[in-house]
Structure formats: C-alpha cells, structure tokens
Design an enzyme around this catalytic site. Structure first.
Site, PDB file in Angstrom:
ATOM      1  CG  HIS A 135      12.397   4.067 -20.118  1.00 17.64           C
ATOM      2  ND1 HIS A 135      11.318   3.234 -20.296  1.00 17.64           N
ATOM      3  CD2 HIS A 135      12.414   4.381 -18.797  1.00 17.64           C
ATOM      4  CE1 HIS A 135      10.701   3.061 -19.136  1.00 17.64           C
ATOM      5  NE2 HIS A 135      11.349   3.749 -18.211  1.00 17.64           N
TER       6      HIS A 135
ATOM      7  CD  GLU B 240       8.617   6.763 -17.151  1.00 18.10           C
ATOM      8  OE1 GLU B 240       8.013   6.099 -16.286  1.00 18.10           O
ATOM      9  OE2 GLU B 240       9.856   6.797 -17.257  1.00 18.10           O
TER      10      GLU B 240
ATOM     11  CG  HIS C 120       7.213   1.776 -17.363  1.00 18.60           C
ATOM     12  ND1 HIS C 120       7.743   1.172 -16.247  1.00 18.60           N
ATOM     13  CD2 HIS C 120       7.842   2.967 -17.487  1.00 18.60           C
ATOM     14  CE1 HIS C 120       8.660   1.965 -15.713  1.00 18.60           C
ATOM     15  NE2 HIS C 120       8.749   3.053 -16.451  1.00 18.60           N
TER      16      HIS C 120
ATOM     17  NE  ARG D 237      14.987  -3.171 -11.359  1.00 19.24           N
ATOM     18  CZ  ARG D 237      14.520  -3.701 -10.249  1.00 19.24           C
ATOM     19  NH1 ARG D 237      14.382  -5.022 -10.150  1.00 19.24           N
ATOM     20  NH2 ARG D 237      14.195  -2.947  -9.217  1.00 19.24           N
TER      21      ARG D 237
END
Length: 314
Positions: free
Chosen positions: A171, A114, A96, A191
């Site tokens: 991740h 996150e 991200h 991605r």
C-alpha cells in the site's frame, strides 16, 4: 471517572506538509509535518494526558499502572494507535508484517493492520492498495525489475472513503490526501519502493525488500467495503470495520444524544465541528482536532453539537 484527553505528538516526514496546522489549528512550526500521533503509547511517540487527575502521565504509564481504566484488558501494550497523516507528497510503497512475523523478527513488536478514513483529498487523489502478482516468485521478479505500474493496484479516492489495510497488503498513500489512520500499536514498516528520492542528507531512504516480499499476501486479497449504518434522531453511526484487531465507526452528531459505553475503553477523534461531552455533572468542550479515551468506568455519556467523530475500540 473522567475522559482521558491527550496531547498529540507531531512527526516531521519527507512527504509531510502544513495541513495539520491549517486544518486543525495545531501549534506546529515545521512546514513538513507528516504525522499527528493523536492517541499513542508507542515508545516512538507516547502521548501525555493533558488534563484531569492523570495530567502529565503518559498513556503507557496508565496502561501499565492503572489497568482498571481499560477494563483490565490483558496485554503488555496498549493495543491501538490513532494518527492523522498529511500526504503532501507520495508516501513510500510499503507493507507491514502480521503479529507472528513481527514477534519473531522485530523484537516482540506487534504486527500492523491498519485502516484509513479519508478526511479530505484533492480531486485527483489516489492510493496504492494491493498488487497483481499471482505468485511470490512473480512478485519478487516484478519488484526486482521495477515493474511498478504492472505490479501495483491504483485506487481513486474521495472525501469520506474508508479502506481497510490488513497486514501483508502492499500500500501507499499518495500526495493530496489527509487521512485518519487507526492501527495496531506498531511502528514496523517495510519499504519496497521510495521513488528514488533523497532525504535531507542526500541519501536514498532504506528499503526492506527481502522482508517486504516475505510478508506480502500472495495472491492479493480483495476486501468488500460493506458498512453498517444506524440512524437515530440526532446522530448517525457508520461501522466501517469490526475484526480481531479493532472496530472503527464514524459518528455524525447533529443535536444531543445519549450513549451507553459497554467497551473496556474507546478512542475518539473529533475531525469536524464542535460540541460537548457530558458525563454526570462534568462537561467538556470538544473542538476539531481533540482526541480522548473513554475509560472502562464511564458507562453513560452525552454528545451534543454538530460534530464528526471517528471512534475505535478493540
């Protein structure tokens, strides 16, 4: 002066399963539900208030029209998003962006740091967290050569684990994990790899390799998992992380306990057990799978029962 209970929004995913229905008794018919957007004002999933004087209003509407509920916190977007993820299959390997990159490349979207609390998982469950490349050139080379085993860091997980996943971290959640995710209010994902699997149309899902490589932290950062625990007669509070984006805690309630609320607002998700929330003369039943926000004007409240609750705030 009342808590804001929300109606979750459910998202089908290629990797989803049935645990959100089986574990939380949500009214779900799809066998591939991957995400419960439990507390969200994002345009891709904007939760509705389920009861009280604001019943029927969306969280984004309250943020825009009733800022006093959130301590007049500045910003044009509600800053946090709470999800529960059912990884019945592997999620894609992804990264991200940070706030600056997202603002410049994703129409003003927030970045996405996150964190994950492992509600439950299979005995052999793993996650991907980080990479082994020493330079961006090496990262790009290993990605282009599909050297995933050499590139990716694999971490074993167990129930009750917590992981901070800052923006720029490669991740992936792997199959067999049920996870509560606290994140910035963003839906931007790049991605790197998706196991060459096909979607329902028979096509491979889109990759975002150029953006992903540009956003990845190189070299990879290591984060120590050091927690602070406060133990009282009837509760235990574990602080997992506290930074510029969010603070996340786990409350273990085993009796009746009074709390002071001194934040602009706080988010709560009951992940196990049942009990009550009492504020003034009002009493609210809490069961597993309930999510709510305590607004600014609630300064004292009481929890009672036997519950596990994840709490977050800015």
């Amino acid at each position: 002066m009342e808590p804001l209970f929300l109606e979750p929004i459910f998202m089908d995913r290629i990797w989803g399963g049935s645990l959100l229905k089986d574990k939380f008794n949500y009214n779900i018919t799809s066998p591939t539900t991957g995400e419960c957007w439990a507390i969200s004002s994002h345009e891709h999933g904007d939760c509705v208030i389920s009861s009280g004087i604001y019943k029927g209003k969306r969280l984004s509407q309250l943020w825009n029209e009733n800022k006093e509920l959130f301590g007049n916190t500045p910003g044009d977007k509600f800053p946090l998003l709470t999800k529960i993820l059912d990884a019945n299959e592997n999620l894609s390997v992804q990264v991200h962006p940070n706030d600056e990159y997202a603002k410049n490349n994703e129409n003003g979207e927030l970045g996405k740091s996150e964190c994950w609390y492992i509600i439950d998982c299979n005995e052999d469950s793993e996650i991907i967290l980080g990479h082994n490349a020493k330079s961006r050139e090496e990262l790009e080379s290993m990605v282009n050569k599909n050297q995933w085993e050499k590139l990716l860091k694999i971490v074993k997980i167990k129930k009750g684990d917590f992981f901070y996943v800052p923006s720029g971290t490669i991740h992936a959640i792997r199959k067999g994990a049920l996870i509560l995710e606290t994140q910035q209010n963003s839906d931007t994902t790049y991605r790197l790899y998706d196991y060459d699997r096909l979607d329902s149309t028979g096509s491979k899902r889109q990759l975002n390799i150029e953006k992903a490589i540009a956003c990845t932290n190189v070299p990879d950062a290591n984060f120590d998992r050091v927690y602070t625990v406060v133990l009282k007669d009837n509760f235990r509070c574990t602080t997992f992380v506290s930074n510029e984006f969010f603070s996340v805690h786990k409350l273990d309630i085993f009796g009746e306990c009074k709390f002071k609320h001194n934040k602009p607002f706080s988010l709560y998700s009951v992940i196990e057990g049942s009990g009550k929330l009492v504020h003034g003369t009002s009493e609210y039943n809490l069961i597993k799978g309930v999510h709510f926000i305590l607004p600014y004007d609630i300064d004292e409240f009481t929890f009672s029962g036997n519950m596990e609750i994840i709490c977050s705030h800015i």
